[in-house]
Design an enzyme around this catalytic site. Structure first.
Site, PDB file in Angstrom:
ATOM      1  N   SER A   1       9.257  -5.684   4.971  1.00  0.00           N
ATOM      2  CA  SER A   1       8.121  -6.434   5.512  1.00  0.00           C
ATOM      3  C   SER A   1       7.135  -6.634   4.383  1.00  0.00           C
ATOM      4  CB  SER A   1       7.457  -5.634   6.643  1.00  0.00           C
ATOM      5  OG  SER A   1       6.191  -6.164   6.981  1.00  0.00           O
TER       6      SER A   1
ATOM      7  N   TYR B   1       2.698   2.075   9.760  1.00  0.00           N
ATOM      8  CA  TYR B   1       3.755   1.085   9.554  1.00  0.00           C
ATOM      9  C   TYR B   1       3.851   0.706   8.082  1.00  0.00           C
ATOM     10  CZ  TYR B   1       6.428  -3.249  10.196  1.00  0.00           C
ATOM     11  OH  TYR B   1       7.377  -4.248  10.132  1.00  0.00           O
TER      12      TYR B   1
END
Length: 252
Positions: free
Chosen positions: A137, A150
């Site tokens: 990501s 995250y």
């Protein structure tokens, strides 16, 4: 006649994983779909097979090392591994974030990827032309407020890819990292906010044409199907409306 190359996709029950399975199957791979939700991957495998391609479903929790090792015994040679299983939980600041959420994100995104990669690396090497895809990501490349857990997990996944590439250079296995920005799928944000659809909707509010699961799957498939000597080390893909993790053009 050469055997059909096999591609394993983790987290294939929805979103990017499911879209990648469809596209790799259409590109000529026999896809093996793994996820915890057996009914979802079995339905997807049936859809792919009915379309004239080849697919098999295998229920698997990537954080269960014994189960992963057992799964890996089915493969002597393997062409592609797409490490897609992962996800986010919560958007709390570091000061108040739940350590259990951080631990679960690390276990799924990092340890899950490590488990499957370690277990299948011998088969990828034995195949003589292996490709490992790690779906990270843009959170693995830069930080943003409220994303601490995250971001930490995706940074771990990014470093895993980078280190593995260094360690296995000279073997017939490529390591590709694809790092998407804002992708609107049916479950990612809703899972992150534990079913709160209002909070989930705010992630995409006013963003004209966020990426779709098919956009990312198309990127993965393109990278995987490059000639064997071409390694796409890191591919960052964002919607046009997103310049960075913290700079997003919203129409409202």
């Amino acid at each position: 006649m050469a055997a059909t190359p096999i591609a394993v996709i983790t987290g294939a029950s929805s979103g990017i994983g499911a879209a990648t399975a469809r596209q790799l199957a259409a590109a000529g791979y026999r896809v093996v779909l793994t996820a915890r939700r057996k009914d979802r991957i079995e339905a997807l495998a049936a859809e792919i097979n009915e379309a004239g391609h080849q697919a098999t479903a295998y229920a698997l929790d990537v954080t269960d090392r014994n189960a992963v090792d057992e799964f890996a015994t089915a493969f002597r040679a393997l062409a592609v591994l797409v490490n897609n299983a992962g996800g986010a939980l919560g958007a709390d600041p570091v000061a108040t974030g739940d350590p259990a959420d951080w631990r679960q994100m690390y276990e799924t995104n990092v340890i899950g990827t490590l488990n499957v990669t370690q277990a299948l690396l011998p088969a990828l090497t034995e195949g003589g032309d292996g490709t490992i895809v790690i779906l990270s990501s843009t959170a693995g490349l830069s930080t943003y407020e409220g994303g601490g857990g995250y971001v930490a997990a995706k940074h771990g996944e990014h470093v895993l890819a980078e280190t593995l590439r260094l360690e296995i250079v000279g073997t017939p296995v490529r390591v590709i990292e694809v790092a998407p920005g804002i992708v609107k799928t049916e479950e990612f944000a809703i899972t992150r906010f534990r079913g709160d659809t209002e909070k989930a909707a705010k992630v995409y509010a006013g963003v004209e044409a966020p990426l779709t699961a098919d956009d990312v799957a198309d990127t993965i498939t393109w990278a995987v199907t490059r000639p064997s000597h071409v390694n796409v080390d890191l591919l960052v893909v964002r919607p046009r409306a997103q310049a960075s993790n913290t700079k997003v053009h919203r129409t409202a």
